[in-house]
Design an enzyme around this catalytic site. Structure first.
Site, PDB file in Angstrom:
ATOM      1  N   GLU A 124       5.251  34.320  38.171  1.00  0.00           N
ATOM      2  CA  GLU A 124       5.721  32.963  38.288  1.00  0.00           C
ATOM      3  C   GLU A 124       7.158  32.806  38.555  1.00  0.00           C
ATOM      4  O   GLU A 124       7.787  31.586  38.024  1.00  0.00           O
ATOM      5  CB  GLU A 124       5.035  31.995  37.223  1.00  0.00           C
ATOM      6  CG  GLU A 124       5.839  32.217  35.859  1.00  0.00           C
ATOM      7  CD  GLU A 124       4.901  33.086  34.796  1.00  0.00           C
ATOM      8  OE1 GLU A 124       4.468  34.145  35.557  1.00  0.00           O
ATOM      9  OE2 GLU A 124       5.128  33.128  33.642  1.00  0.00           O
ATOM     10  N   HIS A 140      -2.485  29.864  39.915  1.00  0.00           N
ATOM     11  CA  HIS A 140      -1.853  30.083  38.463  1.00  0.00           C
ATOM     12  C   HIS A 140      -0.510  30.134  38.543  1.00  0.00           C
ATOM     13  O   HIS A 140       0.169  29.451  37.739  1.00  0.00           O
ATOM     14  CB  HIS A 140      -2.466  31.121  38.110  1.00  0.00           C
ATOM     15  CG  HIS A 140      -2.204  32.029  36.838  1.00  0.00           C
ATOM     16  ND1 HIS A 140      -2.887  31.593  35.654  1.00  0.00           N
ATOM     17  CD2 HIS A 140      -1.054  32.638  36.447  1.00  0.00           C
ATOM     18  CE1 HIS A 140      -2.511  32.099  34.533  1.00  0.00           C
ATOM     19  NE2 HIS A 140      -1.228  32.572  35.000  1.00  0.00           N
ATOM     20  N   GLU A 141      -0.064  30.847  39.557  1.00  0.00           N
ATOM     21  CA  GLU A 141       1.284  31.098  39.639  1.00  0.00           C
ATOM     22  C   GLU A 141       2.192  29.496  39.974  1.00  0.00           C
ATOM     23  O   GLU A 141       3.239  29.428  39.204  1.00  0.00           O
ATOM     24  CB  GLU A 141       2.015  32.152  40.498  1.00  0.00           C
ATOM     25  CG  GLU A 141       1.493  33.505  40.214  1.00  0.00           C
ATOM     26  CD  GLU A 141       1.178  33.896  39.094  1.00  0.00           C
ATOM     27  OE1 GLU A 141       2.037  33.744  37.985  1.00  0.00           O
ATOM     28  OE2 GLU A 141       0.280  34.779  38.374  1.00  0.00           O
ATOM     29  N   HIS A 169       2.698  27.533  36.857  1.00  0.00           N
ATOM     30  CA  HIS A 169       3.439  27.955  35.854  1.00  0.00           C
ATOM     31  C   HIS A 169       4.975  26.956  36.193  1.00  0.00           C
ATOM     32  O   HIS A 169       5.614  26.882  35.252  1.00  0.00           O
ATOM     33  CB  HIS A 169       3.754  29.371  35.889  1.00  0.00           C
ATOM     34  CG  HIS A 169       3.068  30.290  35.033  1.00  0.00           C
ATOM     35  ND1 HIS A 169       3.147  30.177  33.585  1.00  0.00           N
ATOM     36  CD2 HIS A 169       2.194  31.250  35.182  1.00  0.00           C
ATOM     37  CE1 HIS A 169       2.137  31.018  33.301  1.00  0.00           C
ATOM     38  NE2 HIS A 169       1.703  31.834  34.185  1.00  0.00           N
ATOM     39  N   GLU A 212       0.419  30.855  28.979  1.00  0.00           N
ATOM     40  CA  GLU A 212      -0.620  31.272  29.886  1.00  0.00           C
ATOM     41  C   GLU A 212      -2.201  30.557  29.921  1.00  0.00           C
ATOM     42  O   GLU A 212      -2.401  30.448  30.601  1.00  0.00           O
ATOM     43  CB  GLU A 212      -0.767  32.709  29.645  1.00  0.00           C
ATOM     44  CG  GLU A 212       0.244  33.610  29.829  1.00  0.00           C
ATOM     45  CD  GLU A 212       0.621  33.744  31.350  1.00  0.00           C
ATOM     46  OE1 GLU A 212      -0.075  33.258  32.190  1.00  0.00           O
ATOM     47  OE2 GLU A 212       1.891  34.248  31.514  1.00  0.00           O
ATOM     48  N   ASP A 254       3.605  42.511  24.840  1.00  0.00           N
ATOM     49  CA  ASP A 254       2.488  42.687  25.723  1.00  0.00           C
ATOM     50  C   ASP A 254       1.204  42.526  24.916  1.00  0.00           C
ATOM     51  O   ASP A 254       0.173  41.948  25.572  1.00  0.00           O
ATOM     52  CB  ASP A 254       2.307  44.122  26.184  1.00  0.00           C
ATOM     53  CG  ASP A 254       3.406  44.360  27.414  1.00  0.00           C
ATOM     54  OD1 ASP A 254       4.135  43.522  27.790  1.00  0.00           O
ATOM     55  OD2 ASP A 254       3.531  45.692  27.656  1.00  0.00           O
ATOM     56  N   TYR A 262      -4.825  33.428  27.792  1.00  0.00           N
ATOM     57  CA  TYR A 262      -5.304  32.803  29.009  1.00  0.00           C
ATOM     58  C   TYR A 262      -6.437  32.103  28.696  1.00  0.00           C
ATOM     59  O   TYR A 262      -6.422  30.846  28.779  1.00  0.00           O
ATOM     60  CB  TYR A 262      -5.362  34.115  30.167  1.00  0.00           C
ATOM     61  CG  TYR A 262      -4.126  34.671  30.482  1.00  0.00           C
ATOM     62  CD1 TYR A 262      -3.521  35.793  29.945  1.00  0.00           C
ATOM     63  CD2 TYR A 262      -3.644  34.408  31.763  1.00  0.00           C
ATOM     64  CE1 TYR A 262      -2.463  36.548  30.373  1.00  0.00           C
ATOM     65  CE2 TYR A 262      -2.400  34.986  32.390  1.00  0.00           C
ATOM     66  CZ  TYR A 262      -1.993  36.236  31.599  1.00  0.00           C
ATOM     67  OH  TYR A 262      -0.762  36.604  31.833  1.00  0.00           O
TER      68      TYR A 262
HETATM   69  N1  BES Z   1       3.082  35.752  33.844  1.00  0.00           N
HETATM   70  C1  BES Z   1       2.012  36.491  34.398  1.00  0.00           C
HETATM   71  C2  BES Z   1       2.273  38.081  34.424  1.00  0.00           C
HETATM   72  C3  BES Z   1       2.762  38.679  33.210  1.00  0.00           C
HETATM   73  C4  BES Z   1       2.276  38.419  32.109  1.00  0.00           C
HETATM   74  C5  BES Z   1       4.093  39.505  33.279  1.00  0.00           C
HETATM   75  C6  BES Z   1       2.828  39.219  31.011  1.00  0.00           C
HETATM   76  C7  BES Z   1       4.556  40.181  32.428  1.00  0.00           C
HETATM   77  C8  BES Z   1       3.679  40.012  30.676  1.00  0.00           C
HETATM   78  C9  BES Z   1       1.288  35.716  35.421  1.00  0.00           C
HETATM   79  O1  BES Z   1       1.408  34.554  35.554  1.00  0.00           O
HETATM   80  C10 BES Z   1      -0.160  36.254  35.291  1.00  0.00           C
HETATM   81  O2  BES Z   1      -0.718  35.784  34.315  1.00  0.00           O
HETATM   82  N2  BES Z   1      -0.656  36.820  36.475  1.00  0.00           N
HETATM   83  C11 BES Z   1      -1.835  37.108  36.232  1.00  0.00           C
HETATM   84  C12 BES Z   1      -2.762  36.295  37.252  1.00  0.00           C
HETATM   85  C13 BES Z   1      -3.590  35.187  36.695  1.00  0.00           C
HETATM   86  C14 BES Z   1      -4.724  34.463  37.486  1.00  0.00           C
HETATM   87  C15 BES Z   1      -4.430  35.465  35.327  1.00  0.00           C
HETATM   88  C16 BES Z   1      -2.146  38.343  36.693  1.00  0.00           C
HETATM   89  O3  BES Z   1      -1.063  38.894  36.931  1.00  0.00           O
HETATM   90  O4  BES Z   1      -3.330  39.032  36.876  1.00  0.00           O
HETATM   91 ZN    ZN Z   2       0.532  33.241  33.893  1.00  0.00          ZN
END
Ligand code: BES
Ligand code: ZN
Length: 641
Positions: A312, A336-337, A340, A359, A415, A423
């Protein structure tokens, strides 16, 4: 203890296995409802020590960086960014005499401080390199200093920056680079207070090879000429993890006046078509939760090694090409993005322990957006799929503490805060509030929350205090404190969690069962199935499925060769434990072609767990050079076990 009900991990696994779950009766808190009994104490505000982010060395509670000015040369020969970072700061403690920053893999050349109208060289100490945190970078501040300048270069191995050779791009002619800084890799690009608790504005000037285009998560100079000289400005304060950069043979296509897409030429038109509903998504979220506060909203479709579905970065979300399915079936990731831009970028978790504030809220807004654009049936299917993933992640969690929304104080790595617990778990908590308080009241509350905390970094406890003052005060009987505590602080999920009922999925299950019970594969009426229905069908296939049954499905539906990355991934995840050989060649191809972590970590893990370790290591050897450093680290760990 109250009569709080926490669903045990066993119960959750049963539910995951398809056992029916009864709709929960709203729990009653006898104390709260009894006349004359005082309302329980509210959630207490945390002390400075309790909110301190454990994943930064920065002394941000004493001295706080407010603005970053980058001047960097992008060198594809040496795979480095080099130049200078100027950081403005303010002292929260007057006697503060050091500024502590985060640095990871940076070659520091000189450090200067600006005091009394001139730059003077100042002393600094760079601490030992910690595997997670990098190095503590302590700068001595002369009296009256208000900014520092660090001349430095990044490392070719910087974990937040991926350098791709021309051969690793689609066009094969030019190199490419992109960054990924969440959760703690901005410090591999510049010395920073790399914590979401600190918000900064930034300016950047970049020089690149003249034939390439640079884009950042910021407003760019208007000229639009490809000349290797690019300037950017982000004038809203953002956390460091939202700084982002991509450089390559990138083209742009407008979708509307305020929305467009960047990509390599091969996928530009397809991306603009896939994402054509994005302006309507912006409208839908604005109508629900207030204005979009960032000016333009663009997307960039990155090379396939991008390790996430989307990221995002403000004004410019970074997206995986695996979303380009041709039928808009995976565009919930765009919702989703984009979401954010309210939850996460506007109101930010100040600590990764509170990642669900980012999230979970975003997953909720995403789902509401999908509902607004495509109707409740699609939204409920997406929640049902999310719930299945949530139950799986709860069952697989390394410790019970990682199954509560508020992550434990001893979190080992940020992480760990990004499982479906944050989520889908966060989304279902907000769904629970929506159900109890009513949609209208809850929508108004969320809009006011985004307004109240705009451009701030906050904790779970801040949210709860605001919730208590506003929504809960209006309808004191809608929930009990015990219920809220169970959702946020206790492991597992309460029985009040929604059981998403999709008629379409019920029909899919009926068909699956008829077929498993001996029906012919020709009897499956899949003609009008959407991607979601396929994902449910494949997800519900039992582990007892035989290779003959998989072969029959494959012969009819060509699932091993599916061009929809989600469907292919779901199918391979069944094929591996079943030992269904014909899927392994296409799986090899998929693993080499796709670097999206959500797919490949599970696939490699499953291969390692199902006596395919050698085979998987052979594929990984070929695929690894194309993977992002973040993905390499994760998969190296699988094979090091
Ligand atoms: N912010 C996240 C990606 C992220 C999370 C990067 C943790 C680094 C550490 C992004 O918004 C995200 O959640 N992307 C998901 C998609 C969503 C629809 C669940 C993905 O990458 O799958
Ligand atoms: Zn996200």
């Amino acid at each position: 203890m109250k009569d709080r009900v926490v669903v045990s991990i066993l119960a959750l696994s049963l539910a995951a296995a398809g056992c029916s779950q009864q709709d929960a009766e709203p729990a009653v808190d006898p104390e709260r409802d009894a006349p004359g009994v005082e309302m329980e104490a509210s959630w207490r505000t945390l002390s400075a020590d309790e909110v301190r982010d454990a994943f930064t060395y920065a002394n941000y509670q004493d001295v706080r960086v407010t603005h970053l000015d980058l001047d960097l040369a992008v060198d594809f020969e040496t795979k480095t960014l080099s130049g200078a970072a100027v950081l403005d700061f303010e002292r929260l403690r007057e006697d503060a005499s050091i500024l502590v920053l985060d640095a990871n893999d940076l070659a520091i050349e000189t450090v200067e401080a600006y005091a009394d109208g001139e730059w003077v060289v100042t002393t600094y100490q760079l601490g030992p390199d910690d595997a997670v945190l990098g190095s503590r970078f302590e700068i001595d501040l002369p009296d009256g200093a208000e900014r520092v300048r660090v001349a430095y270069a990044t490392s070719p191995e910087a974990e937040g920056i991926q350098w791709l050779t021309p051969e690793q791009t689609a066009g094969k002619e030019h190199p490419f680079l992109f960054t990924q800084f969440q959760p703690l890799y901005a410090r591999t690009m510049a010395p920073l207070q790399d914590t979401p608790a600190v918000r900064i504005t930034y300016d950047a000037h970049l020089t690149t090879p003249p034939e390439l285009v640079a884009v950042m998560s910021a407003r760019q100079d208007e000229s639009g000429v490809r000349d290797g000289d690019y300037s950017f400005k982000m004038s809203q304060p953002i956390p460091s993890y939202l700084i982002a950069l991509a450089v390559g043979d990138i083209e742009f296509k407008a979708i509307s006046d305020n929305v467009g897409v960047y990509a390599e030429n091969y996928i530009l038109d397809a991306s603009a078509a896939e994402f054509e509903d994005t302006p309507a998504m912006v409208d839908a979220i604005e109508a629900l939760y207030g204005p979009y506060r960032w000016g333009r909203y663009d997307l960039i479709v990155l090379p396939p090694s991008f390790p996430f579905g989307g990221m995002e970065n403000p004004r410019l979300s970074f997206m995986t090409p695996t979303l380009i399915a041709g039928d808009k079936s995976l565009t919930n990731v765009v919702a989703h993005e984009l979401a954010h831009s309210w939850s996460g970028n506007l109101v930010t978790n100040s600590n990764w322990r509170d990642a669900w504030l980012n999230e979970g809220f975003t997953s909720y807004v995403e789902n509401r957006t999908m509902e607004a654009l495509y109707g409740p049936e699609r939204a409920v299917m997406e929640r049902a799929l999310d719930k299945a993933s949530l139950l799986r992640d709860v069952a697989e969690a390394d410790s019970p503490a990682l199954t509560a929304l508020k992550m434990p104080a001893d979190l080992e790595h940020p992480d760990a805060a990004f499982s479906q617990v944050s989520y889908a778990g966060g989304m279902f908590f907000l769904k629970f509030l929506e159900e109890r308080f009513g949609r209208d009241a809850f929508d108004a509350f969320l809009a006011s929350y985004f307004e109240e905390y705009a451009f701030q970094s906050i904790t779970t406890e801040d949210f709860l205090a605001y919730f208590e003052d506003r929504l809960w005060a209006e309808q004191p009987d809608a929930v009990t404190k015990a219920e809220i505590d169970a959702w946020i602080f206790e492991p597992g999920f309460p029985e009040s969690i929604e059981n998403p009922q999709s008629d379409a999925f019920e029909r899919v299950e009926a068909q699956l069962n008829a077929w498993l019970g001996g029906g012919a594969v020709e009897g499956l009426e899949t003609g009008a199935w959407t991607t979601h229905e396929w994902l449910h069908f494949i997800g519900q296939m039992p582990s007892t499925i035989t290779t003959e049954q998989m072969a029959a499905l494959d012969a009819r539906f060509d699932l091993s060769a599916s061009q929809n990355a989600e469907i292919a991934n779901a199918w391979y995840l069944k094929a591996i434990p079943a030992g269904y050989e014909p899927a392994f060649d296409p799986l090899d191809d998929f693993l080499v072609r796709v670097g999206r972590g959500k797919f490949i970590y599970r696939l490699y893990q499953s291969l390692a767990d199902n006596e395919r370790r050698e085979w998987a290591m052979g594929v990984y050897k070929r695929a690894r050079p194309g993977y992002h450093p973040i993905a390499q680290r994760r998969i190296d760990a699988i094979f090091a076990e």
